[in-house]
Design a protein around this motif. Structure first.
Motif, PDB file in Angstrom:
ATOM      1  N   ALA A 115       0.835  -1.201   0.000  1.00  0.00           N
ATOM      2  CA  ALA A 115       0.000   0.000   0.000  1.00  0.00           C
ATOM      3  C   ALA A 115       0.868   1.249   0.000  1.00  0.00           C
ATOM      4  O   ALA A 115       0.565   2.236  -0.671  1.00  0.00           O
ATOM      5  N   HIS A 116       1.970   1.207   0.740  1.00  0.00           N
ATOM      6  CA  HIS A 116       2.892   2.344   0.795  1.00  0.00           C
ATOM      7  C   HIS A 116       3.444   2.633  -0.588  1.00  0.00           C
ATOM      8  O   HIS A 116       3.477   3.777  -1.040  1.00  0.00           O
ATOM      9  N   GLY A 117       3.858   1.584  -1.293  1.00  0.00           N
ATOM     10  CA  GLY A 117       4.428   1.790  -2.619  1.00  0.00           C
ATOM     11  C   GLY A 117       3.436   2.375  -3.591  1.00  0.00           C
ATOM     12  O   GLY A 117       3.773   3.232  -4.409  1.00  0.00           O
ATOM     13  N   HIS A 118       2.172   1.940  -3.505  1.00  0.00           N
ATOM     14  CA  HIS A 118       1.155   2.445  -4.430  1.00  0.00           C
ATOM     15  C   HIS A 118       0.777   3.880  -4.113  1.00  0.00           C
ATOM     16  O   HIS A 118       0.688   4.730  -5.000  1.00  0.00           O
ATOM     17  N   GLU A 119       0.568   4.171  -2.834  1.00  0.00           N
ATOM     18  CA  GLU A 119       0.059   5.485  -2.467  1.00  0.00           C
ATOM     19  C   GLU A 119       1.134   6.565  -2.472  1.00  0.00           C
ATOM     20  O   GLU A 119       0.826   7.746  -2.411  1.00  0.00           O
ATOM     21  N   SER A 120       2.419   6.147  -2.517  1.00  0.00           N
ATOM     22  CA  SER A 120       3.472   7.148  -2.486  1.00  0.00           C
ATOM     23  C   SER A 120       3.722   7.766  -3.855  1.00  0.00           C
ATOM     24  O   SER A 120       4.632   8.570  -4.015  1.00  0.00           O
ATOM     25  N   GLU A 121       2.924   7.391  -4.851  1.00  0.00           N
ATOM     26  CA  GLU A 121       3.057   7.966  -6.178  1.00  0.00           C
ATOM     27  C   GLU A 121       2.909   9.483  -6.097  1.00  0.00           C
ATOM     28  O   GLU A 121       1.941  10.004  -5.565  1.00  0.00           O
ATOM     29  N   GLN A 122       3.879  10.190  -6.640  1.00  0.00           N
ATOM     30  CA  GLN A 122       3.934  11.641  -6.512  1.00  0.00           C
ATOM     31  C   GLN A 122       2.885  12.312  -7.388  1.00  0.00           C
ATOM     32  O   GLN A 122       2.661  11.919  -8.525  1.00  0.00           O
ATOM     33  N   ALA A 123       2.253  13.340  -6.854  1.00  0.00           N
ATOM     34  CA  ALA A 123       1.358  14.191  -7.640  1.00  0.00           C
ATOM     35  C   ALA A 123       2.095  15.484  -7.955  1.00  0.00           C
ATOM     36  O   ALA A 123       2.617  16.147  -7.062  1.00  0.00           O
ATOM     37  N   LEU A 124       2.158  15.821  -9.230  1.00  0.00           N
ATOM     38  CA  LEU A 124       2.811  17.052  -9.668  1.00  0.00           C
ATOM     39  C   LEU A 124       1.735  17.989 -10.205  1.00  0.00           C
ATOM     40  O   LEU A 124       1.251  17.833 -11.323  1.00  0.00           O
ATOM     41  N   ASP A 125       1.352  18.956  -9.392  1.00  0.00           N
ATOM     42  CA  ASP A 125       0.301  19.913  -9.754  1.00  0.00           C
ATOM     43  C   ASP A 125       0.968  21.166 -10.310  1.00  0.00           C
ATOM     44  O   ASP A 125       1.619  21.916  -9.579  1.00  0.00           O
ATOM     45  N   VAL A 126       0.798  21.388 -11.607  1.00  0.00           N
ATOM     46  CA  VAL A 126       1.474  22.516 -12.259  1.00  0.00           C
ATOM     47  C   VAL A 126       0.525  23.669 -12.545  1.00  0.00           C
ATOM     48  O   VAL A 126       0.907  24.636 -13.210  1.00  0.00           O
ATOM     49  N   ARG A 127      -0.686  23.606 -12.045  1.00  0.00           N
ATOM     50  CA  ARG A 127      -1.688  24.611 -12.411  1.00  0.00           C
ATOM     51  C   ARG A 127      -1.305  26.019 -11.982  1.00  0.00           C
ATOM     52  O   ARG A 127      -1.678  26.989 -12.641  1.00  0.00           O
ATOM     53  N   ALA A 128      -0.583  26.138 -10.873  1.00  0.00           N
ATOM     54  CA  ALA A 128      -0.236  27.474 -10.380  1.00  0.00           C
ATOM     55  C   ALA A 128       1.047  28.018 -11.000  1.00  0.00           C
ATOM     56  O   ALA A 128       1.405  29.174 -10.754  1.00  0.00           O
ATOM     57  N   LEU A 129       1.723  27.216 -11.805  1.00  0.00           N
ATOM     58  CA  LEU A 129       2.999  27.645 -12.382  1.00  0.00           C
ATOM     59  C   LEU A 129       2.785  28.411 -13.683  1.00  0.00           C
ATOM     60  O   LEU A 129       1.844  28.126 -14.434  1.00  0.00           O
ATOM     61  N   PRO A 130       3.670  29.353 -13.989  1.00  0.00           N
ATOM     62  CA  PRO A 130       3.623  30.003 -15.303  1.00  0.00           C
ATOM     63  C   PRO A 130       3.818  28.953 -16.399  1.00  0.00           C
ATOM     64  O   PRO A 130       4.590  28.002 -16.220  1.00  0.00           O
ATOM     65  N   PRO A 131       3.137  29.093 -17.525  1.00  0.00           N
ATOM     66  CA  PRO A 131       3.229  28.072 -18.585  1.00  0.00           C
ATOM     67  C   PRO A 131       4.657  27.735 -19.002  1.00  0.00           C
ATOM     68  O   PRO A 131       4.970  26.569 -19.262  1.00  0.00           O
ATOM     69  N   ARG A 132       5.536  28.730 -19.049  1.00  0.00           N
ATOM     70  CA  ARG A 132       6.900  28.474 -19.518  1.00  0.00           C
ATOM     71  C   ARG A 132       7.686  27.570 -18.571  1.00  0.00           C
ATOM     72  O   ARG A 132       8.701  26.984 -18.964  1.00  0.00           O
ATOM     73  N   GLU A 133       7.225  27.459 -17.311  1.00  0.00           N
ATOM     74  CA  GLU A 133       7.951  26.651 -16.333  1.00  0.00           C
ATOM     75  C   GLU A 133       7.425  25.223 -16.242  1.00  0.00           C
ATOM     76  O   GLU A 133       8.063  24.365 -15.625  1.00  0.00           O
ATOM     77  N   ARG A 134       6.285  24.965 -16.848  1.00  0.00           N
ATOM     78  CA  ARG A 134       5.631  23.676 -16.628  1.00  0.00           C
ATOM     79  C   ARG A 134       6.373  22.515 -17.290  1.00  0.00           C
ATOM     80  O   ARG A 134       6.731  21.535 -16.629  1.00  0.00           O
ATOM     81  N   HIS A 135       6.585  22.600 -18.595  1.00  0.00           N
ATOM     82  CA  HIS A 135       7.191  21.469 -19.292  1.00  0.00           C
ATOM     83  C   HIS A 135       8.595  21.143 -18.783  1.00  0.00           C
ATOM     84  O   HIS A 135       8.910  19.955 -18.587  1.00  0.00           O
ATOM     85  N   PRO A 136       9.455  22.132 -18.540  1.00  0.00           N
ATOM     86  CA  PRO A 136      10.776  21.784 -17.989  1.00  0.00           C
ATOM     87  C   PRO A 136      10.692  21.046 -16.654  1.00  0.00           C
ATOM     88  O   PRO A 136      11.436  20.086 -16.422  1.00  0.00           O
ATOM     89  N   LEU A 137       9.773  21.483 -15.770  1.00  0.00           N
ATOM     90  CA  LEU A 137       9.623  20.808 -14.484  1.00  0.00           C
ATOM     91  C   LEU A 137       9.111  19.385 -14.677  1.00  0.00           C
ATOM     92  O   LEU A 137       9.586  18.440 -14.023  1.00  0.00           O
ATOM     93  N   ILE A 138       8.154  19.210 -15.566  1.00  0.00           N
ATOM     94  CA  ILE A 138       7.603  17.876 -15.811  1.00  0.00           C
ATOM     95  C   ILE A 138       8.676  16.944 -16.360  1.00  0.00           C
ATOM     96  O   ILE A 138       8.797  15.787 -15.927  1.00  0.00           O
ATOM     97  N   MET A 139       9.482  17.436 -17.284  1.00  0.00           N
ATOM     98  CA  MET A 139      10.527  16.592 -17.860  1.00  0.00           C
ATOM     99  C   MET A 139      11.589  16.246 -16.822  1.00  0.00           C
ATOM    100  O   MET A 139      12.092  15.114 -16.788  1.00  0.00           O
ATOM    101  N   ARG A 140      11.929  17.187 -15.954  1.00  0.00           N
ATOM    102  CA  ARG A 140      12.897  16.891 -14.889  1.00  0.00           C
ATOM    103  C   ARG A 140      12.338  15.842 -13.936  1.00  0.00           C
ATOM    104  O   ARG A 140      13.066  14.942 -13.482  1.00  0.00           O
ATOM    105  N   THR A 141      11.046  15.962 -13.629  1.00  0.00           N
ATOM    106  CA  THR A 141      10.416  14.978 -12.745  1.00  0.00           C
ATOM    107  C   THR A 141      10.438  13.598 -13.379  1.00  0.00           C
ATOM    108  O   THR A 141      10.740  12.596 -12.718  1.00  0.00           O
ATOM    109  N   PHE A 142      10.136  13.533 -14.666  1.00  0.00           N
ATOM    110  CA  PHE A 142      10.165  12.249 -15.367  1.00  0.00           C
ATOM    111  C   PHE A 142      11.578  11.672 -15.385  1.00  0.00           C
ATOM    112  O   PHE A 142      11.782  10.475 -15.137  1.00  0.00           O
ATOM    113  N   ASP A 143      12.559  12.503 -15.673  1.00  0.00           N
ATOM    114  CA  ASP A 143      13.934  12.019 -15.779  1.00  0.00           C
ATOM    115  C   ASP A 143      14.455  11.476 -14.455  1.00  0.00           C
ATOM    116  O   ASP A 143      15.395  10.674 -14.435  1.00  0.00           O
ATOM    117  N   ALA A 144      13.853  11.912 -13.338  1.00  0.00           N
ATOM    118  CA  ALA A 144      14.285  11.429 -12.023  1.00  0.00           C
ATOM    119  C   ALA A 144      13.665  10.084 -11.658  1.00  0.00           C
ATOM    120  O   ALA A 144      14.065   9.463 -10.668  1.00  0.00           O
TER     121      ALA A 144
END
Length: 249
Positions: free
Chosen positions: A171-200
């Motif tokens: 249950a810990h492994g399933h529920e620890s899935e990270q949520a990345l909420d980018v709605r409050a970020l400026p559009p220009r910052e969203r894709h770079p952050l998402i790609m960095r998160t994926f690469d990690a």
């Protein structure tokens, strides 16, 4: 098989099992980590890191609570009915803890986005919320260790204790899935952050992207830059919120 072999004496003379000790050790770990964060926030230390606090709460503390609800409490419940009280009050604790985590994560976002003149006020709010959670969590873990774990260790067979511990880990492994909420970020910052998160991510890991529009352009970017390396699963498709599980293949 009979009751689990005991390793040492616990509270009230009850001896402790391997599974019970594993749960206690994790309690000690999360107590220590939360205490470090709270102390740094309360004293305004340079090492205070609100982002790390939010990550710890979402990725460790909240999944721990979910694992107990799904595995430990169902195992203890019939024991409580036979030897003690119901588990309802502990579930109420978890509801409060989950609410506190949501409030702290929101406070972290507000602090991160605040103008410099508002930073101190936002930080004080965050500090107070963390202190409140620390107090509730300390009491909650104390109740588990003094009431539930002795029953769990004394009256459940060893193989059942191990099954519960394994289910909590799952249950810990399933529920620890990270949520990345980018709605409050400026559009220009969203894709770079998402790609960095994926690469990690490690192979098999994933995160939940939360967006305010269909991230189809992002999908095409993944197709171009990470072809064959990612998975893409819509969980919610508008009209106001889109949630997509993005994983590393």
């Amino acid at each position: 098989m009979g009751p689990a072999a005991r390793s040492c004496a616990g509270a009230g003379g009850t001896t402790m099992s391997r599974a019970g000790e594993a749960i206690r050790r994790h309690h000690g770990k999360i107590r220590a980590i939360l205490s470090q964060h709270v102390t740094a926030l309360r004293e305004g230390r340079a090492e205070a890191d609100p982002q790390a606090l939010a990550a710890f709460l979402q990725e460790d503390l909240l999944p721990h609570a979910v694992g107990e609800e799904k595995a430990l409490y169902p195992a203890v419940d019939p024991l409580i009915k036979a030897y003690g009280k119901a588990t309802a009050t502990m579930s109420v604790d978890h509801e409060f803890i989950e609410g506190s985590i949501r409030r702290i994560v929101q406070a972290v976002q507000e602090w991160a986005q605040a103008e410099e003149a508002e930073k101190a006020t936002r930080f004080a709010t965050l500090r107070d919320l963390a202190l409140q959670l620390e107090a509730v969590l300390t009491l909650h873990l104390e109740k588990e260790e003094r009431v539930y774990l002795p029953l769990f260790e004394e009256h459940l067979p060893e193989e059942e204790q191990e099954r519960v511990l394994h289910a909590m880990h799952e249950a810990h492994g399933h529920e620890s899935e990270q949520a990345l909420d980018v709605r409050a970020l400026p559009p220009r910052e969203r894709h770079p952050l998402i790609m960095r998160t994926f690469d990690a991510l490690k192979p098999g890991q994933s995160f939940i992207l939360v967006n305010d529009h269909d991230p189809k352009p992002l999908y095409y970017q993944f197709q171009f830059e990470r072809a064959g390396e990612f998975t893409w699963e819509y969980l919610e498709e508008g009209p106001e919120v889109w949630r997509v599980r993005i994983g590393r293949a």
